[in-house]
Design a protein around this motif. Structure first.
Motif, PDB file in Angstrom:
ATOM      1  N   GLN A  63      48.258  28.149  34.606  1.00  0.00           N
ATOM      2  CA  GLN A  63      49.488  28.097  35.054  1.00  0.00           C
ATOM      3  C   GLN A  63      50.365  26.647  34.167  1.00  0.00           C
ATOM      4  O   GLN A  63      49.078  26.176  33.771  1.00  0.00           O
ATOM      5  CB  GLN A  63      49.578  28.383  36.561  1.00  0.00           C
ATOM      6  CG  GLN A  63      49.387  29.676  37.071  1.00  0.00           C
ATOM      7  CD  GLN A  63      49.361  28.722  38.635  1.00  0.00           C
ATOM      8  OE1 GLN A  63      48.979  27.964  39.383  1.00  0.00           O
ATOM      9  NE2 GLN A  63      50.010  29.958  39.247  1.00  0.00           N
ATOM     10  N   THR A  80      43.402  32.528  36.925  1.00  0.00           N
ATOM     11  CA  THR A  80      44.828  31.474  37.372  1.00  0.00           C
ATOM     12  C   THR A  80      44.580  30.708  36.042  1.00  0.00           C
ATOM     13  O   THR A  80      44.354  30.307  35.313  1.00  0.00           O
ATOM     14  CB  THR A  80      44.758  30.603  38.146  1.00  0.00           C
ATOM     15  OG1 THR A  80      44.191  30.711  39.742  1.00  0.00           O
ATOM     16  CG2 THR A  80      45.868  29.826  38.824  1.00  0.00           C
ATOM     17  N   ASN A 127      44.398  40.302  41.343  1.00  0.00           N
ATOM     18  CA  ASN A 127      43.878  39.328  41.464  1.00  0.00           C
ATOM     19  C   ASN A 127      44.423  38.262  40.344  1.00  0.00           C
ATOM     20  O   ASN A 127      43.807  37.347  40.388  1.00  0.00           O
ATOM     21  CB  ASN A 127      42.747  38.392  41.908  1.00  0.00           C
ATOM     22  CG  ASN A 127      42.252  39.267  43.328  1.00  0.00           C
ATOM     23  OD1 ASN A 127      43.890  39.700  44.423  1.00  0.00           O
ATOM     24  ND2 ASN A 127      40.890  39.903  43.495  1.00  0.00           N
ATOM     25  N   LYS A 173      46.656  35.624  38.431  1.00  0.00           N
ATOM     26  CA  LYS A 173      47.871  34.329  38.154  1.00  0.00           C
ATOM     27  C   LYS A 173      48.286  33.981  37.067  1.00  0.00           C
ATOM     28  O   LYS A 173      47.566  32.964  37.094  1.00  0.00           O
ATOM     29  CB  LYS A 173      47.468  33.423  39.608  1.00  0.00           C
ATOM     30  CG  LYS A 173      47.314  33.552  41.255  1.00  0.00           C
ATOM     31  CD  LYS A 173      46.712  32.733  41.965  1.00  0.00           C
ATOM     32  CE  LYS A 173      46.910  32.794  43.012  1.00  0.00           C
ATOM     33  NZ  LYS A 173      46.264  32.032  44.624  1.00  0.00           N
TER      34      LYS A 173
END
Length: 322
Positions: free
Chosen positions: A297, A295, A318, A320
């Motif tokens: 972000q 992840t 997977n 992000k």
């Protein structure tokens, strides 16, 4: 990775403990110490009171010397060393259970290896808190805070550091200049400079925190692993790897002024990592490499930069990282 276990360091530590019976054994009579001076021959020594010194205080004069501070404090005048080997190979020393304050170097072992430090606080010294030149050392429940230079400086390989605090130092938290080391359950926070710097290869950082340092949180070279570690809110990169084949797993690197994670070479591996809100981007890596459950972000600039090389693209699952 070519992981080298520190068998040499373990053997050295066990040898020392067996030879002198640890800090409570009876291989030799326990000797009380009530003044600064040279500790010789080999054996077990314990402080009977606080000590103060101008220059060096305790000088280890033989191999296989154990020093139990018994909760006492050794205080200097800003010069010399609280405990030193005098530049000689006084291997298998044990130092435990007390505090060292206001020396140039709190613990200064420039010729020794196979050292054990336990339940020791060497803080507020005018240079380094702890300096060890040789290999194969074991540090457990050690504090080195608010020293003017590096908190802990180990100038060799094969050391194990567990439950370390190296916070608020003027020249960085922890510096280890060679390979094959373990840092576990430790903090290196609010240091001027780098939180933790481990040069060369085959080292692991596990369950540790490097936060609010003025430079990078963590710097390593190649063939290293970082697991369950938080490198956040540092003035440089959260994690900076200079070369190839490094692993970061189940970790967080967010809010840094530089990149969250910067892989300087190919074959970087990321698994279960959060790299958010970094001013210099989330993750930078050279392919080939791979990410699983990354992840990245709300970073300034790119959340993920993967530069394709002649080896081909990176692999992602997977992901992000919009």
């Amino acid at each position: 990775m070519n992981i080298k276990l520190s068998a040499r360091g373990l053997a050295a530590a066990l040898f020392a403990m067996l030879l002198i019976g640890g800090l409570s054994g009876r291989a030799s009579a326990d000797t009380p110490v009530s003044a600064c001076g040279t500790l010789s021959p080999a054996g077990n020594y314990f402080l009977t009171k606080n000590l103060s010194a101008t220059g060096d205080c305790l000088v280890i004069g033989a191999k296989n010397v154990a020093i139990d501070l018994k909760g006492n404090t050794i205080t200097g005048n800003g010069t010399g060393s609280g405990i030193t080997d005098g530049g000689f190979a006084r291997n298998f020393a044990i130092i435990a259970n007390g505090k060292i304050r206001n020396f140039q170097r709190g613990v200064n072992l420039t010729g020794s290896e196979g050292v054990i430090l336990s339940n020791l606080d060497s803080s507020k010294n005018t240079d380094e808190g702890i300096f060890i030149s040789g290999c194969c050392n074991t540090l457990s429940s050690v504090t080195a805070n608010s020293n003017s230079d590096v908190g802990i400086d180990i100038d060799s390989d094969d050391s194990s550091l567990t439950r370390i605090q190296a916070n608020g130092n003027g020249g960085g938290g922890i510096l280890i200049t060679e390979c094959c080391n373990l840092l576990d359950a430790s903090t290196a926070n609010k240091n001027t400079g780098i939180g933790v710097q481990i040069n060369v290869d085959d080292s692991f950082v596990v369950s540790s925190k490097m936060q609010h340092n003025s430079g990078d949180g963590l710097e390593m070279d190649f063939d290293n692993g970082v697991i369950k570690t938080n490198t956040s809110n540092n003035g440089g990169d959260g994690m900076d790897f200079a070369s190839t084949v490094n692993l970061v797993a189940e970790s967080k690197s967010s809010g840094n002024a530089g990149a969250g994670i910067d892989f300087g070479g190919r074959w970087g591996i990321i698994s279960g990592v959060h790299a958010n809100k970094n001013a210099g981007g989330g993750v930078t890596m050279l392919c080939r490499g791979s990410t699983a459950s990354l992840t990245a972000q709300h970073n300034s600039g790119s959340n993920l930069i993967q530069t394709v090389s002649s080896d081909g693209p990176c692999a992602n699952v997977n992901l992000k990282a919009p």
